[in-house]
Structure formats: structure tokens, C-alpha cells
Write an enzyme that holds these catalytic residues in place. Structure first.
Site, short mmCIF file in Angstrom:
data_model
loop_
_atom_site.label_atom_id
_atom_site.label_comp_id
_atom_site.label_asym_id
_atom_site.label_seq_id
_atom_site.Cartn_x
_atom_site.Cartn_y
_atom_site.Cartn_z
N GLU A 145 0.00 5.50 7.56
CA GLU A 145 1.47 5.11 8.10
C GLU A 145 0.76 4.50 8.75
O GLU A 145 1.19 2.91 8.66
CB GLU A 145 2.67 5.85 7.42
CG GLU A 145 2.91 6.34 6.68
CD GLU A 145 2.38 5.41 5.08
OE1 GLU A 145 3.19 4.37 5.05
OE2 GLU A 145 2.34 6.10 4.09
N HIS A 148 -1.54 0.70 8.42
CA HIS A 148 -0.88 -0.09 7.67
C HIS A 148 -0.59 -0.81 8.54
O HIS A 148 -0.51 -2.13 8.25
CB HIS A 148 0.05 0.39 6.45
CG HIS A 148 -0.35 0.65 5.38
ND1 HIS A 148 -1.29 0.33 4.78
CD2 HIS A 148 -0.06 2.32 4.59
CE1 HIS A 148 -1.93 1.49 3.30
NE2 HIS A 148 -0.76 2.75 3.63
N GLU A 219 -4.52 0.96 0.60
CA GLU A 219 -4.48 2.72 0.01
C GLU A 219 -5.81 3.36 0.51
O GLU A 219 -5.98 4.43 1.60
CB GLU A 219 -4.13 3.75 -1.05
CG GLU A 219 -2.62 2.66 -1.12
CD GLU A 219 -1.87 3.02 -0.29
OE1 GLU A 219 -1.45 4.18 0.78
OE2 GLU A 219 -1.00 2.65 0.57
#
Length: 302
Positions: A145, A148, A219
Site C-alpha cells: 500500500e 502506491h 497492483e
């Protein structure tokens, strides 16, 4: 002086795809607004105000809206010492500022990041994820995460999704209200009005596919960056396998509530198994993700 880049591995493929997606989305946006202006000549100030206002709102507030919609609430180090400790370790490894840390009360095992930049970033884990994962698995998920945030693809996805949302709204308004009812069929302006729902639908479809293609690649990029940063791709692979297996045990009603936010989540609430479904999926398949992590693990062991 600008802050140096984080230690997350750069991904030129991701950067290229983000730039290409933004260019194509921007081009579609210009065409879309141009058609509206040509069709509704007398209403151009209203069109510009509405589209500009929606864009500004989407850019500045969508991350907060998404976090609120997913039930995220910020927690202090005293309230969640293990979660904060994991985030602290990742920030030290990546040499990047610490984001806001949040928890969402949900049994769906997942995590997500929002924010336009590192300064406004928020990383959230659900209670279901915290309860199920071992510390090294949780570190892998949170490193995913955080990548990102480091690569800024969350902001790009937010902006890229705007045109699709706008086109979808225009399409529904056209279908419900009937833009062309007051125009004669042989009037050029009336013909343009008839084309608005069709053009809106086409724009929505193209922007939807573009954002889905970018989402699947980002992803894989986040998995790769997290595995390289932590040096433990097996821990991330274990987390992926565990979370995927646990999804089948979550009540369908809870999964349906989480499904609208799939593009933000570490793992989608529902995974597409058919080839056509995979085309519209926001995430690559579990097999693709595990295969990539297996190759990274083999490379690191050499």
C-alpha cells in the site's frame, strides 16, 4: 530543496502507463466537453462551471470520500501500537514520510491507501486483516500500500476515474430526461443532442477500460516494489494466499458493500474467474501475482 525519492524501486512501465492513461483520458475529456458545448451552445457557462467544479471536487475530496465510505478512522500509536510500528519500519526502509494511519471496522481482510500526495496520504487496514495476518505478512501488505503512495498512482487513478464518472452521470441524465425532446429531428443541434447519450456511453466505456488496465498493472507494480523493499516476497505471497482464501468465508452482504471500492483495495472483494470478467477486473489474478513473487524470490536468492 525537494525531498529525494523513496527507496521503492522505480517502475518506468508504471510511469509510462500513467502518463499514457492521463493523456488519453484528457483527450477524451476535451472531446466530451467539446460535444456538450456544441450541442448546448447557450448553456456553455453552466457546462464549464459544472465540469470544472466536479473535477476540483473529485481531485481534492475524493480521497476523503473514499476513506469515509470504507469506514476508515485514524488511530494513534497508543491505540494501535503494532500497526504504527509496522508503518514506521516501512517508512524507515523506504525513506519516506509517515502517512496517516487508520483502521476500518470490517471483517473483510483488506487494506488500502488514499491521498493526492505523501503529505495527504492515509494507509488503512481492516480489523479483519489485522486479526488474520502474522507480523511479516502484515508488513508485506502495508509495504504494498505504501508503494502506491510513493509511486503516486493513487492520485492518478483518482483523476483518471473522473471522466468515467462524469460521462456516466451525463448518460443517465440524457436517458432519464430526454435531451432531444424539445428539438426537431432535422435540426443539426437536435442531432447533436441525440448523439450525447451515445458519445457519453462510449467515453464511459473507454475510460473504464483504461482505468482497469492501469489498475491491474499498478497492483503488480506494488507487489513487486513491496517484495524488493522488504526482501521477503514469500511473506507477501503468504498474505495474498491467506486473504484470498478467507474472502470465501466472508458473508456475501459484506463483500457487496466492499465491492465498489475494489480499485483501492489490496485484494478485490470478488475475483473474476472468467476471461471476459478478467478484462474488466481491477486486479490481476492471484496466480499472476504469486507467479511474479515466486520469480522475485528466485532472483533474490541468487
Amino acid at each position: 530543496m525537494p525531498r529525494a525519492r523513496s527507496r521503492y524501486a522505480p517502475d518506468r512501465g508504471l510511469t509510462g502507463r500513467m502518463v499514457t492513461t492521463m493523456f488519453l483520458i484528457g483527450l477524451l475529456y476535451v472531446v466530451f466537453v467539446g460535444v456538450l458545448l456544441a450541442a448546448l451552445r447557450g448553456s456553455w457557462p453552466i457546462i464549464l462551471i459544472i465540469t470544472g467544479g466536479m473535477f476540483i471536487a473529485q481531485f481534492w475530496f475524493s480521497d476523503r470520500i473514499a476513506a469515509y465510505g470504507m469506514g476508515a478512522h485514524e488511530v494513534t500509536p497508543e491505540q494501535a501500537p503494532e500497526l504504527h510500528g509496522t508503518i514506521d519500519r516501512i517508512c524507515a526502509l523506504a525513506d519516506m514520510p509517515k502517512p496517516k494511519v487508520a483502521i476500518a471496522e470490517s471483517d473483510v481482510p483488506n487494506a488500502f491507501a488514499t491521498g493526492r500526495s505523501e503529505k495527504t496520504a492515509l494507509v488503512c487496514a481492516t480489523t479483519g486483516l489485522l486479526r488474520r495476518l502474522e507480523p511479516e505478512e502484515l508488513e508485506g501488505v502495508l509495504a504494498h500500500e505504501m508503494s502506491h503512495v510513493a509511486h503516486r498512482d493513487v492520485a492518478v487513478m483518482t483523476i483518471a476515474s473522473f471522466l468515467g464518472v462524469l460521462a456516466g452521470v451525463i448518460t443517465r441524465i440524457a436517458l432519464w430526461g430526454g435531451f432531444a425532446r424539445s428539438r426537431p429531428g432535422n435540426d443539426p443541434a437536435g442531432i447533436l443532442l441525440l448523439l450525447i447519450p451515445l458519445i457519453s456511453a462510449v467515453v464511459y466505456a473507454i475510460s473504464f477500460l483504461l482505468t482497469r488496465l492501469l489498475s491491474r498493472y499498478r497492483e503488480l507494480s506494488a507487489d513487486r516494489a513491496a517484495a524488493l523493499l522488504t526482501g521477503r516476497p514469500s511473506a507477501l505471497a503468504s498474505a495474498l494466499t491467506k486473504v484470498s482464501g478467507q474472502m470465501a468465508r466472508i458473508p456475501t452482504e459484506d463483500l457487496r458493500k466492499a465491492e465498489p471500492y475494489n480499485a483501492f483495495y489490496f485484494m478485490p472483494a470478488f475475483s473474476a474467474k472468467e476471461s471476459l470478467g478478467r478484462l474488466f477486473s481491477s486486479h490481476p489474478t492471484l496466480e499472476q501475482r504469486l507467479d511474479q513473487l515466486s520469480r522475485i524470490s528466485a532472483d533474490l536468492s541468487r
